[in-house]
Design a protein around this motif. Sequence first.
Motif, mmCIF file in Angstrom:
data_model
loop_
_atom_site.group_PDB
_atom_site.id
_atom_site.type_symbol
_atom_site.label_atom_id
_atom_site.label_comp_id
_atom_site.label_asym_id
_atom_site.label_seq_id
_atom_site.Cartn_x
_atom_site.Cartn_y
_atom_site.Cartn_z
ATOM 1 N N ASP A 89 9.967 25.925 85.445
ATOM 2 C CA ASP A 89 8.825 25.502 84.642
ATOM 3 C C ASP A 89 9.274 24.481 83.601
ATOM 4 O OD1 ASP A 89 7.275 27.333 86.007
ATOM 5 O OD2 ASP A 89 7.461 28.889 84.469
ATOM 6 N N PHE A 90 8.546 23.379 83.548
ATOM 7 C CA PHE A 90 8.804 22.346 82.549
ATOM 8 C C PHE A 90 7.522 22.108 81.752
ATOM 9 C CE2 PHE A 90 12.279 21.639 85.425
ATOM 10 C CZ PHE A 90 13.303 21.115 84.643
ATOM 11 N N PHE A 91 7.691 21.795 80.481
ATOM 12 C CA PHE A 91 6.538 21.670 79.583
ATOM 13 C C PHE A 91 6.544 20.330 78.853
ATOM 14 C CE2 PHE A 91 7.508 26.104 80.225
ATOM 15 C CZ PHE A 91 6.270 26.607 80.589
ATOM 16 N N GLN A 92 5.326 19.800 78.678
ATOM 17 C CA GLN A 92 5.144 18.497 78.044
ATOM 18 C C GLN A 92 4.342 18.664 76.755
ATOM 19 O OE1 GLN A 92 6.369 15.475 79.535
ATOM 20 N NE2 GLN A 92 6.018 14.770 77.443
ATOM 21 N N PRO A 93 4.904 18.302 75.601
ATOM 22 C CA PRO A 93 4.162 18.431 74.336
ATOM 23 C C PRO A 93 2.924 17.540 74.311
ATOM 24 C CG PRO A 93 6.499 18.045 73.926
ATOM 25 C CD PRO A 93 6.263 17.773 75.386
ATOM 26 N N LYS A 94 1.893 18.042 73.662
ATOM 27 C CA LYS A 94 0.690 17.246 73.423
ATOM 28 C C LYS A 94 0.352 17.174 71.937
ATOM 29 C CE LYS A 94 -0.382 16.046 77.622
ATOM 30 N NZ LYS A 94 -0.359 14.618 78.027
ATOM 31 N N TYR A 95 0.519 18.297 71.229
ATOM 32 C CA TYR A 95 0.169 18.322 69.806
ATOM 33 C C TYR A 95 1.183 19.128 69.007
ATOM 34 C CZ TYR A 95 -4.377 16.766 71.525
ATOM 35 O OH TYR A 95 -5.375 16.074 72.150
ATOM 36 N N PHE A 96 1.723 18.505 67.954
ATOM 37 C CA PHE A 96 2.546 19.188 66.964
ATOM 38 C C PHE A 96 1.753 19.241 65.659
ATOM 39 C CE2 PHE A 96 5.760 17.482 69.815
ATOM 40 C CZ PHE A 96 6.801 18.411 69.792
ATOM 41 N N GLU A 97 1.846 20.351 64.956
ATOM 42 C CA GLU A 97 1.228 20.451 63.635
ATOM 43 C C GLU A 97 2.136 21.254 62.710
ATOM 44 O OE1 GLU A 97 -0.881 19.662 60.567
ATOM 45 O OE2 GLU A 97 -1.433 18.794 62.500
ATOM 46 N N GLY A 118 0.585 22.203 74.625
ATOM 47 C CA GLY A 118 0.645 21.138 75.615
ATOM 48 C C GLY A 118 0.411 21.648 77.018
ATOM 49 N N THR A 119 0.971 20.940 77.967
ATOM 50 C CA THR A 119 0.782 21.261 79.376
ATOM 51 C C THR A 119 2.128 21.532 80.035
ATOM 52 O OG1 THR A 119 0.900 18.909 79.948
ATOM 53 C CG2 THR A 119 -1.294 19.816 79.516
ATOM 54 N N GLY A 120 2.066 22.056 81.235
ATOM 55 C CA GLY A 120 3.303 22.348 81.945
ATOM 56 C C GLY A 120 3.127 22.239 83.438
ATOM 57 N N SER A 121 4.240 22.248 84.143
ATOM 58 C CA SER A 121 4.218 22.171 85.598
ATOM 59 C C SER A 121 5.524 22.730 86.138
ATOM 60 C CB SER A 121 4.021 20.720 86.064
ATOM 61 O OG SER A 121 5.093 19.912 85.604
ATOM 62 N N ASN A 131 16.493 8.159 69.649
ATOM 63 C CA ASN A 131 16.744 8.765 70.953
ATOM 64 C C ASN A 131 15.402 8.988 71.651
ATOM 65 O OD1 ASN A 131 17.464 10.225 73.187
ATOM 66 N ND2 ASN A 131 18.471 11.880 72.077
ATOM 67 N N ARG A 132 15.027 8.078 72.522
ATOM 68 C CA ARG A 132 13.704 8.127 73.131
ATOM 69 C C ARG A 132 13.500 9.354 74.019
ATOM 70 N NH1 ARG A 132 10.952 2.433 74.156
ATOM 71 N NH2 ARG A 132 11.689 1.346 72.305
ATOM 72 N N LYS A 133 14.580 9.879 74.571
ATOM 73 C CA LYS A 133 14.450 11.048 75.452
ATOM 74 C C LYS A 133 13.814 12.228 74.722
ATOM 75 C CE LYS A 133 18.308 9.955 78.558
ATOM 76 N NZ LYS A 133 19.622 10.410 79.070
ATOM 77 N N LEU A 134 14.046 12.321 73.418
ATOM 78 C CA LEU A 134 13.477 13.422 72.638
ATOM 79 C C LEU A 134 11.955 13.437 72.699
ATOM 80 C CD1 LEU A 134 15.585 13.343 69.338
ATOM 81 C CD2 LEU A 134 15.790 14.958 71.233
ATOM 82 N N PHE A 135 11.361 12.272 72.860
ATOM 83 C CA PHE A 135 9.908 12.153 72.780
ATOM 84 C C PHE A 135 9.247 11.868 74.130
ATOM 85 C CE2 PHE A 135 11.920 10.372 68.903
ATOM 86 C CZ PHE A 135 11.639 11.446 68.058
ATOM 87 N N LYS A 136 10.050 11.777 75.178
ATOM 88 C CA LYS A 136 9.500 11.412 76.479
ATOM 89 C C LYS A 136 9.668 12.499 77.551
ATOM 90 C CE LYS A 136 10.291 7.421 78.191
ATOM 91 N NZ LYS A 136 11.032 6.267 78.708
ATOM 92 N N LEU A 137 10.798 13.178 77.538
ATOM 93 C CA LEU A 137 11.104 14.085 78.626
ATOM 94 C C LEU A 137 10.490 15.467 78.417
ATOM 95 C CD1 LEU A 137 14.864 13.279 79.317
ATOM 96 C CD2 LEU A 137 12.832 12.362 80.463
ATOM 97 N N PRO A 138 10.058 16.113 79.501
ATOM 98 C CA PRO A 138 9.581 17.496 79.378
ATOM 99 C C PRO A 138 10.748 18.421 79.048
ATOM 100 C CG PRO A 138 9.757 16.874 81.682
ATOM 101 C CD PRO A 138 10.030 15.630 80.896
ATOM 102 N N PHE A 139 10.442 19.626 78.614
ATOM 103 C CA PHE A 139 11.492 20.556 78.228
ATOM 104 C C PHE A 139 11.252 21.925 78.870
ATOM 105 C CE2 PHE A 139 8.091 21.392 75.293
ATOM 106 C CZ PHE A 139 8.158 22.750 75.027
ATOM 107 N N ARG A 140 12.261 22.774 78.821
ATOM 108 C CA ARG A 140 12.147 24.146 79.308
ATOM 109 C C ARG A 140 12.115 25.086 78.116
ATOM 110 N NH1 ARG A 140 16.579 24.784 83.913
ATOM 111 N NH2 ARG A 140 15.607 26.852 84.031
ATOM 112 N N GLU A 141 11.495 26.236 78.298
ATOM 113 C CA GLU A 141 11.282 27.158 77.193
ATOM 114 C C GLU A 141 12.571 27.483 76.432
ATOM 115 O OE1 GLU A 141 9.812 31.765 76.410
ATOM 116 O OE2 GLU A 141 9.443 30.829 78.375
ATOM 117 N N LYS A 142 13.649 27.665 77.122
ATOM 118 C CA LYS A 142 14.910 28.049 76.492
ATOM 119 C C LYS A 142 15.787 26.834 76.144
ATOM 120 C CE LYS A 142 13.932 32.404 77.088
ATOM 121 N NZ LYS A 142 13.533 33.261 75.932
#
Length: 253
Positions: A102-110, A80-83, A2-13
């Motif tokens: 507000d939408f957020f874009q992942p940059k780093y998972f650990e 990550g970043t957000g906008s 499911n590519r959307k999981l890794f491409k689309l920004p998300f909201r906090e909730k």
Amino acid sequence: MNRKLFKLPFREKHTPDWNCPTCEVGLLRVDANTFVSAETRSSKLAHDHEDWDPEWIQYRFSTMLRCTNDKCSDLVSLSGTGSVRYDVEFDHNGQPEDICADFFQPKYFEPPLKIIPIPEGCPRSVSEPLTVSFRLFFACPSAASNSVRIALEELLTELKIKRYVTSNGKRSLLSLHRRIALLPSKFDELKEVFFAIKWLGNAGSHASGEVSTDDVLDTYELVSHLLDEVYASKSTKIKALAKKVNKKKGPAR
């Protein structure tokens, strides 16, 4: 995949259904009271501009994600970043309404997400550069692609394909293309897959190469198929069983 999981920004909730990289069973959800976001300095200064619009806002964020599997409950850090974006939501009557959120874009998972499954039989020499690739995927697709190329070189080594050739007393490194060409005939059906991964990896290796997240996801899909075929997937087991039965013209055992 499911590519959307890794491409689309998300909201906090509303976090995507990312699988926990530890147990690979539970989903990751924002752990209570750990989500922190703040507007960047340049974004704050832009508020004074006469044409300012909320979509100019830029954030940086960090949070802890917890696995929903009670037997795991491991934590994953995310930053990550957000906008701010305009979007459409549906009210309690099912009517659409415009919102600014507000939408957020992942940059780093650990630890990094396991974007594709890696078979248990896959050696560490191959799985480790793939894990590096997963770690880089959100921040730098070209570097992620290059790490897959390294994994491909290691896979060829595991398949006993030589790295060097000696001519006139001089030892020289074989190109990835030539190594793939040296694969024995039993891999003929997979050679196209090997070459496709090589071309995508080449793009990530060159400074001028522009690699998108979709390009890397294409690479992951190809690699997933390749590893399944090489390291005892159900399909290869079935093919091996069929070959054995056909050879004996009866039960394999």
